[in-house]
Design a protein around this motif. Structure first.
Motif, PDB file in Angstrom:
ATOM      1  N   SER A  24       0.830  -1.211   0.000  1.00 48.48           N
ATOM      2  CA  SER A  24       0.000   0.000   0.000  1.00 48.48           C
ATOM      3  C   SER A  24       0.856   1.249   0.000  1.00 48.48           C
ATOM      4  O   SER A  24       0.564   2.217  -0.704  1.00 48.48           O
ATOM      5  CB  SER A  24      -0.937   0.002   1.208  1.00 48.48           C
ATOM      6  N   SER A  25       1.929   1.241   0.764  1.00 50.24           N
ATOM      7  CA  SER A  25       2.799   2.425   0.815  1.00 50.24           C
ATOM      8  C   SER A  25       3.612   2.581  -0.468  1.00 50.24           C
ATOM      9  O   SER A  25       3.897   3.695  -0.894  1.00 50.24           O
ATOM     10  CB  SER A  25       3.725   2.357   2.032  1.00 50.24           C
ATOM     11  N   VAL A  26       3.965   1.477  -1.092  1.00 47.01           N
ATOM     12  CA  VAL A  26       4.694   1.524  -2.369  1.00 47.01           C
ATOM     13  C   VAL A  26       3.772   2.016  -3.484  1.00 47.01           C
ATOM     14  O   VAL A  26       4.142   2.868  -4.299  1.00 47.01           O
ATOM     15  CB  VAL A  26       5.286   0.136  -2.710  1.00 47.01           C
ATOM     16  N   SER A  27       2.570   1.505  -3.508  1.00 42.08           N
ATOM     17  CA  SER A  27       1.662   1.782  -4.627  1.00 42.08           C
ATOM     18  C   SER A  27       1.203   3.234  -4.705  1.00 42.08           C
ATOM     19  O   SER A  27       0.780   3.680  -5.765  1.00 42.08           O
ATOM     20  CB  SER A  27       0.441   0.865  -4.563  1.00 42.08           C
ATOM     21  N   ILE A  28       1.301   3.993  -3.618  1.00 41.56           N
ATOM     22  CA  ILE A  28       0.849   5.390  -3.638  1.00 41.56           C
ATOM     23  C   ILE A  28       1.943   6.372  -4.038  1.00 41.56           C
ATOM     24  O   ILE A  28       1.694   7.576  -4.091  1.00 41.56           O
ATOM     25  CB  ILE A  28       0.246   5.827  -2.285  1.00 41.56           C
ATOM     26  N   LEU A  96       6.664   3.176   3.192  1.00 41.15           N
ATOM     27  CA  LEU A  96       7.170   4.437   2.658  1.00 41.15           C
ATOM     28  C   LEU A  96       6.158   5.545   2.922  1.00 41.15           C
ATOM     29  O   LEU A  96       4.953   5.339   2.803  1.00 41.15           O
ATOM     30  CB  LEU A  96       7.381   4.335   1.147  1.00 41.15           C
ATOM     31  N   LEU A  97       6.660   6.718   3.234  1.00 40.22           N
ATOM     32  CA  LEU A  97       5.796   7.882   3.315  1.00 40.22           C
ATOM     33  C   LEU A  97       5.450   8.334   1.901  1.00 40.22           C
ATOM     34  O   LEU A  97       6.217   8.107   0.965  1.00 40.22           O
ATOM     35  CB  LEU A  97       6.497   9.016   4.063  1.00 40.22           C
ATOM     36  N   PRO A  98       4.295   8.995   1.719  1.00 39.95           N
ATOM     37  CA  PRO A  98       3.972   9.521   0.385  1.00 39.95           C
ATOM     38  C   PRO A  98       5.104  10.429  -0.106  1.00 39.95           C
ATOM     39  O   PRO A  98       5.731  11.141   0.677  1.00 39.95           O
ATOM     40  CB  PRO A  98       2.693  10.323   0.626  1.00 39.95           C
ATOM     41  N   ASN A  99       5.399  10.362  -1.375  1.00 39.75           N
ATOM     42  CA  ASN A  99       6.450  11.152  -2.029  1.00 39.75           C
ATOM     43  C   ASN A  99       7.868  10.776  -1.608  1.00 39.75           C
ATOM     44  O   ASN A  99       8.813  11.499  -1.932  1.00 39.75           O
ATOM     45  CB  ASN A  99       6.235  12.656  -1.827  1.00 39.75           C
ATOM     46  N   CYS A 100       8.023   9.684  -0.912  1.00 36.75           N
ATOM     47  CA  CYS A 100       9.360   9.269  -0.474  1.00 36.75           C
ATOM     48  C   CYS A 100      10.302   9.097  -1.662  1.00 36.75           C
ATOM     49  O   CYS A 100      11.412   9.628  -1.666  1.00 36.75           O
ATOM     50  CB  CYS A 100       9.273   7.971   0.317  1.00 36.75           C
ATOM     51  N   LEU A 101       9.873   8.360  -2.682  1.00 34.03           N
ATOM     52  CA  LEU A 101      10.746   8.117  -3.833  1.00 34.03           C
ATOM     53  C   LEU A 101      11.043   9.400  -4.594  1.00 34.03           C
ATOM     54  O   LEU A 101      12.185   9.640  -4.999  1.00 34.03           O
ATOM     55  CB  LEU A 101      10.122   7.091  -4.772  1.00 34.03           C
ATOM     56  N   LEU A 102      10.042  10.229  -4.778  1.00 35.90           N
ATOM     57  CA  LEU A 102      10.233  11.496  -5.473  1.00 35.90           C
ATOM     58  C   LEU A 102      11.228  12.377  -4.729  1.00 35.90           C
ATOM     59  O   LEU A 102      12.134  12.964  -5.334  1.00 35.90           O
ATOM     60  CB  LEU A 102       8.900  12.231  -5.642  1.00 35.90           C
ATOM     61  N   ASN A 103      11.107  12.444  -3.420  1.00 38.29           N
ATOM     62  CA  ASN A 103      12.023  13.258  -2.621  1.00 38.29           C
ATOM     63  C   ASN A 103      13.450  12.709  -2.667  1.00 38.29           C
ATOM     64  O   ASN A 103      14.415  13.477  -2.764  1.00 38.29           O
ATOM     65  CB  ASN A 103      11.541  13.356  -1.182  1.00 38.29           C
ATOM     66  N   ARG A 104      13.617  11.392  -2.604  1.00 36.60           N
ATOM     67  CA  ARG A 104      14.963  10.804  -2.685  1.00 36.60           C
ATOM     68  C   ARG A 104      15.569  11.061  -4.057  1.00 36.60           C
ATOM     69  O   ARG A 104      16.744  11.369  -4.190  1.00 36.60           O
ATOM     70  CB  ARG A 104      14.932   9.291  -2.435  1.00 36.60           C
ATOM     71  N   LEU A 105      14.752  10.941  -5.101  1.00 37.18           N
ATOM     72  CA  LEU A 105      15.240  11.177  -6.458  1.00 37.18           C
ATOM     73  C   LEU A 105      15.666  12.634  -6.639  1.00 37.18           C
ATOM     74  O   LEU A 105      16.688  12.911  -7.270  1.00 37.18           O
ATOM     75  CB  LEU A 105      14.179  10.794  -7.475  1.00 37.18           C
ATOM     76  N   LYS A 106      14.917  13.554  -6.079  1.00 39.12           N
ATOM     77  CA  LYS A 106      15.310  14.970  -6.137  1.00 39.12           C
ATOM     78  C   LYS A 106      16.652  15.176  -5.456  1.00 39.12           C
ATOM     79  O   LYS A 106      17.500  15.929  -5.938  1.00 39.12           O
ATOM     80  CB  LYS A 106      14.247  15.847  -5.471  1.00 39.12           C
TER      81      LYS A 106
END
Length: 127
Positions: A24-28, A96-106
Motif C-alpha cells: 500500500s505504501s509503495v503503490s501510492i 514508505l511515506l507519500p512522495n518518499c521516492l520522489l524526494n529521494r530522487l530529487k
C-alpha cells in the motif's frame, strides 16, 4: 514498458498477512517511474501467492523467489532483476511515506549525492 528510474528491492519471508501494508505504501508513490522487485525467500505460507496476485494487477511489480538463502541473497537476487538506474532497499515490514521516492530522487538528481542513506522512524503501539 519504459525503463523505471528507481527499483525498490524487498526481500520477504513469511509475510502473507503483512505484505499488503508495505505494498500500500509503495503503490501510492507519485511523480516517479519505479518498479518493485520483491524476492520471496522460500516462504511456506501464502506470501508468494499474495505477491503473484498483486503482480497480475500491478505491472510495476516483479516477483522472484529464492530457496531460503537468507535476506542478503534475496536482496542480491533483487539487484540482478532490477532495471533502474537507482536502487532503493525496503524491508517487508516497513512502509514508505507519500512522495518518499520522489524526494529521494530529487536529492540525488542534483548531483550533490551519489549515495543516499534513508533512515526509518518507527512508531510503536496499536495499529
Amino acid at each position: 514498458m519504459a525503463t523505471p528510474k528507481i527499483s525498490i528491492i524487498t526481500p520477504v519471508f513469511e509475510r502473507e498477512f503483512e505484505i499488503m501494508r508495505c505494498y500500500s505504501s509503495v503503490s501510492i508513490q507519485k511523480g516517479v517511474d519505479f518498479e518493485w522487485v520483491v524476492v520471496d525467500d522460500g516462504s511456506q505460507d501464502n506470501t508468494l501467492g499474495v505477491l503473484r496476485s498483486l503482480a497480475r494487477k500491478d505491472n510495476r511489480i516483479i516477483v522472484r523467489s529464492n530457496e531460503g538463502k537468507g535476506a542478503q541473497d534475496a536482496r542480491w537476487t533483487g539487484v540482478k532483476n532490477s532495471r533502474a538506474e537507482w536502487l532503493f532497499f525496503l524491508d517487508s515490514d516497513d512502509e514508505l511515506l507519500p512522495n518518499c521516492l520522489l524526494n529521494r530522487l530529487k536529492d540525488v538528481s542534483t548531483g550533490q549525492r551519489k549515495l543516499y542513506n534513508a533512515h526509518c522512524q518507527y512508531q510503536y503501539g496499536s495499529d
